[in-house]
Design a protein around this motif. Structure first.
Motif, mmCIF file in Angstrom:
data_model
loop_
_atom_site.group_PDB
_atom_site.id
_atom_site.type_symbol
_atom_site.label_atom_id
_atom_site.label_comp_id
_atom_site.label_asym_id
_atom_site.label_seq_id
_atom_site.Cartn_x
_atom_site.Cartn_y
_atom_site.Cartn_z
ATOM 1 N N GLY A 2 0.813 -1.194 0.000
ATOM 2 C CA GLY A 2 0.000 0.000 0.000
ATOM 3 C C GLY A 2 0.851 1.250 0.000
ATOM 4 O O GLY A 2 2.027 1.216 0.310
ATOM 5 N N ILE A 4 0.419 5.876 0.329
ATOM 6 C CA ILE A 4 -0.471 7.012 0.528
ATOM 7 C C ILE A 4 -0.489 7.861 -0.731
ATOM 8 O O ILE A 4 0.438 7.844 -1.531
ATOM 9 C CB ILE A 4 -0.043 7.866 1.738
ATOM 10 N N PHE A 17 -1.351 6.632 7.580
ATOM 11 C CA PHE A 17 -2.450 6.099 8.367
ATOM 12 C C PHE A 17 -1.860 5.526 9.651
ATOM 13 O O PHE A 17 -0.821 4.865 9.613
ATOM 14 C CB PHE A 17 -3.141 4.947 7.620
ATOM 15 N N THR A 64 -9.550 8.812 10.357
ATOM 16 C CA THR A 64 -9.184 8.881 8.936
ATOM 17 C C THR A 64 -10.367 8.708 7.992
ATOM 18 O O THR A 64 -10.164 8.527 6.796
ATOM 19 C CB THR A 64 -8.131 7.803 8.608
ATOM 20 N N PHE A 69 -7.092 4.724 0.603
ATOM 21 C CA PHE A 69 -5.865 3.969 0.819
ATOM 22 C C PHE A 69 -5.713 3.057 -0.382
ATOM 23 O O PHE A 69 -6.657 2.385 -0.787
ATOM 24 C CB PHE A 69 -5.942 3.142 2.108
ATOM 25 N N ILE A 130 -3.623 -2.230 8.486
ATOM 26 C CA ILE A 130 -2.598 -1.391 7.858
ATOM 27 C C ILE A 130 -1.444 -1.258 8.838
ATOM 28 O O ILE A 130 -1.644 -0.921 10.004
ATOM 29 C CB ILE A 130 -3.156 0.007 7.496
ATOM 30 N N ASN A 145 2.955 3.061 4.683
ATOM 31 C CA ASN A 145 1.891 2.140 5.064
ATOM 32 C C ASN A 145 1.904 0.939 4.144
ATOM 33 O O ASN A 145 2.290 1.043 2.978
ATOM 34 C CB ASN A 145 0.520 2.815 4.939
#
Length: 189
Positions: A2, A4, A17, A64, A69, A130, A145
């Motif tokens: 992942g 951002i 996150f 959040t 994401f 995450i 993340n």
């Protein structure tokens, strides 16, 4: 897996996150590849806004909600050569199918390709973990993340089913001028 979206600078969108478990909706999934040709499925998740008051999600969803994401699920690498195998790890595919609630019968009947699986994912609600880790690239170390399919699970908070609309009687029914009683002379055009 992942990353951002650094292009979104509002509402702390450029910050990482916090690590933890999130309830998400899968907005979209599409196929992509790295410049070297390593294939992946790109997932766009949206942190659910309807769970702010769930105490177990106070440090994740509540902080959040509404953020996107993005996560990539990559094809497996060949164990001998280290090159892209062109195939997804069956465990990753099984984890995804389980998280979105597909039964084996549905998989056998409807999922014939990567595209079918991607389409089946869209709009589904799932739970993901995450993490926050460090990555060094070209001598620069930064925090990032990530999430892995083995942490993806079925949602613990299915969205509320749409409430049945109550039948509302026409408040003008039976009154003079009701649409039930209009004549040609009542219409001005």
């Amino acid at each position: 897996m992942g990353f951002i979206n650094l292009n979104e600078k509002t509402n702390n969108r450029s910050e990482l996150f916090p690590k933890g478990t999130y309830e998400m909706q899968i907005v979209s999934v599409h196929g992509d590849a790295s410049p070297s040709g390593h294939e992946n499925m790109q997932f766009d998740f949206l942190v659910r806004k309807d769970l702010d008051k769930v105490s177990a999600l106070a440090n994740t969803n509540a902080k959040t909600h509404g953020r996107h994401f993005f996560a990539n699920v990559w094809t497996a690498k060949d164990k001998e050569t280290g090159q892209d195998s062109g195939s997804y790890d069956p465990a990753d595919l099984a984890n995804i199918a389980d998280a979105i609630g597909l039964t084996q019968a549905q998989i056998d009947k409807y999922i014939k390709s990567k595209e079918d699986l991607m389409k089946a994912c869209e709009g589904k609600f799932i739970r993901i973990y995450i993490s926050v880790g460090e990555n060094t690239y070209k001598g620069e170390t930064r925090k990032q993340n990530s999430t892995f399919t083995n942490s993806w699970q079925k949602t613990k908070f299915p969205p509320q089913a749409a409430k049945k609309q109550e039948t509302v009687e026409d408040p003008f029914k039976g009154n003079a001028g009701s649409t039930d009683e209009l004549s040609e002379n009542d219409i001005p055009f």
